[in-house]
Design a protein around this motif. Structure first.
Motif, PDB file in Angstrom:
ATOM      1  N   ASP A  11       0.857  -1.175   0.000  1.00 38.28           N
ATOM      2  CA  ASP A  11       0.000   0.000   0.000  1.00 38.28           C
ATOM      3  C   ASP A  11       0.899   1.233   0.000  1.00 38.28           C
ATOM      4  O   ASP A  11       1.932   1.241   0.672  1.00 38.28           O
ATOM      5  N   ILE A  16      -1.843   2.967   6.526  1.00 40.48           N
ATOM      6  CA  ILE A  16      -2.633   1.776   6.194  1.00 40.48           C
ATOM      7  C   ILE A  16      -1.802   0.523   6.455  1.00 40.48           C
ATOM      8  O   ILE A  16      -2.272  -0.445   7.074  1.00 40.48           O
ATOM      9  N   PHE A  20      -2.613  -2.520   9.303  1.00 37.50           N
ATOM     10  CA  PHE A  20      -2.729  -3.942   8.980  1.00 37.50           C
ATOM     11  C   PHE A  20      -1.650  -4.754   9.692  1.00 37.50           C
ATOM     12  O   PHE A  20      -1.895  -5.869  10.157  1.00 37.50           O
ATOM     13  N   ASP A  57      -2.960  -3.362  -2.388  1.00 38.99           N
ATOM     14  CA  ASP A  57      -3.806  -2.210  -2.698  1.00 38.99           C
ATOM     15  C   ASP A  57      -3.985  -2.131  -4.214  1.00 38.99           C
ATOM     16  O   ASP A  57      -3.204  -2.707  -4.977  1.00 38.99           O
ATOM     17  N   LEU A  84      -7.068  -5.313  -1.830  1.00 37.59           N
ATOM     18  CA  LEU A  84      -7.752  -4.363  -0.955  1.00 37.59           C
ATOM     19  C   LEU A  84      -8.484  -3.349  -1.825  1.00 37.59           C
ATOM     20  O   LEU A  84      -7.905  -2.789  -2.755  1.00 37.59           O
ATOM     21  N   THR A  85      -9.740  -3.124  -1.528  1.00 33.40           N
ATOM     22  CA  THR A  85     -10.512  -2.207  -2.356  1.00 33.40           C
ATOM     23  C   THR A  85     -11.559  -1.487  -1.511  1.00 33.40           C
ATOM     24  O   THR A  85     -11.737  -1.769  -0.335  1.00 33.40           O
ATOM     25  N   THR A  86     -12.230  -0.530  -2.145  1.00 32.41           N
ATOM     26  CA  THR A  86     -13.395   0.110  -1.551  1.00 32.41           C
ATOM     27  C   THR A  86     -14.570  -0.177  -2.472  1.00 32.41           C
ATOM     28  O   THR A  86     -14.383  -0.525  -3.635  1.00 32.41           O
ATOM     29  N   LYS A 107     -11.397  -2.139   2.415  1.00 26.35           N
ATOM     30  CA  LYS A 107     -10.414  -1.534   3.313  1.00 26.35           C
ATOM     31  C   LYS A 107     -10.973  -1.251   4.702  1.00 26.35           C
ATOM     32  O   LYS A 107     -10.210  -1.124   5.660  1.00 26.35           O
ATOM     33  N   ASP A 108     -12.295  -1.157   4.806  1.00 24.75           N
ATOM     34  CA  ASP A 108     -12.881  -0.910   6.120  1.00 24.75           C
ATOM     35  C   ASP A 108     -13.321  -2.211   6.806  1.00 24.75           C
ATOM     36  O   ASP A 108     -14.126  -2.206   7.726  1.00 24.75           O
ATOM     37  N   LEU A 114     -10.439  -9.402   8.170  1.00 23.83           N
ATOM     38  CA  LEU A 114      -9.094  -9.330   7.605  1.00 23.83           C
ATOM     39  C   LEU A 114      -8.326 -10.612   7.893  1.00 23.83           C
ATOM     40  O   LEU A 114      -7.755 -11.231   6.980  1.00 23.83           O
TER      41      LEU A 114
END
Length: 226
Positions: A11, A16, A20, A57, A84-86, A107-108, A114
């Motif tokens: 990332d 971030i 993690f 990411d 990882l995405t939104t 990502k949230d 996770l």
């Protein structure tokens, strides 16, 4: 002692990566072996560190997560990459799956999501964020069905049932209950299905099932990695 799951964090945002790392390093079976700040760095560090799972990411400078995924999978077909995405970037996650990623995570995501996703991808299962999964199924439904994939005719009747259930997003436990067999038996069938279809992991079997029209989109359920 069980071997540790070696994870590479990718990332371009240091905070971030730190977040993690703090979560994953607390797990007894997971160790973060390195970090990368963009796609090019990810390719180099994967070759150097040989992680079991790459937490990748999508939007990064120099080389994005999709391009990095393509390069890593080309060099290491056994690589397990978790994107990882939104939610509003789900089209990138879908492209990453086509490039060879083994799953995607928002990502949230909560801590348990996770950790569970890393473990699922490591053991060859899918890790699909439910909200993005629904969008992925919608995108797959827009692709015209193709002839039966190579290997489909080699499936036994029971293996085909398992394949369709996988395509519908059902967990091993759900398949076992539906077919009145043990979960270990289902896992054996899943392994044979993947081998005969030439699918690198479970998430790609899901994509195959939908692309070839074997599973109506409205029957799809999110897969939770069991």
């Amino acid at each position: 002692m069980t071997d540790l799951i070696r994870v590479l964090l990718v990332d371009d945002q240091e905070l971030i990566r730190l977040g993690f790392r703090m979560v994953l390093d607390e797990e007894p079976d997971i160790v973060v072996v390195g970090e990368a700040v963009d796609g090019l760095d990810a390719v180099r560090e994967t070759a150097r560190l040989h992680p079991n799972v790459v937490l990748m990411d999508v939007r990064m400078p120099n080389l994005d997560g999709i391009g990095a995924t393509e390069r890593i999978v080309a060099a290491r077909p056994d690589a397990r990459i978790l994107i990882l995405t939104t939610f509003d970037l789900d089209e990138y996650a879908f492209a990453a799956l086509q490039a060879g990623a083994s799953g995607f995570l928002l990502k949230d995501a909560q801590r348990a999501e996770l950790v569970g996703a890393v473990r699922a991808v490591h053991r060859g299962d899918a890790a699909l964020a439910p909200r993005v999964t629904r969008r992925m199924i919608e995108l797959l439904a827009e692709i015209p069905a193709k002839p039966d994939p190579a290997g489909l005719s080699e499936l036994t009747e029971r293996e085909r049932e398992v394949f369709v259930a996988m395509g519908a997003g059902r967990t091993n436990a759900e398949v076992a209950r539906a077919l009145h067999v043990s979960e270990s038996t289902v896992k054996t069938h899943v392994g044979r299905v993947l081998s005969k279809l030439g699918a690198r992991d479970r998430v790609h079997a899901v994509i195959l099932a939908h692309r070839h029209g074997l599973v109506p989109a409205e029957t799809a359920l999110p897969y939770d990695g069991d």
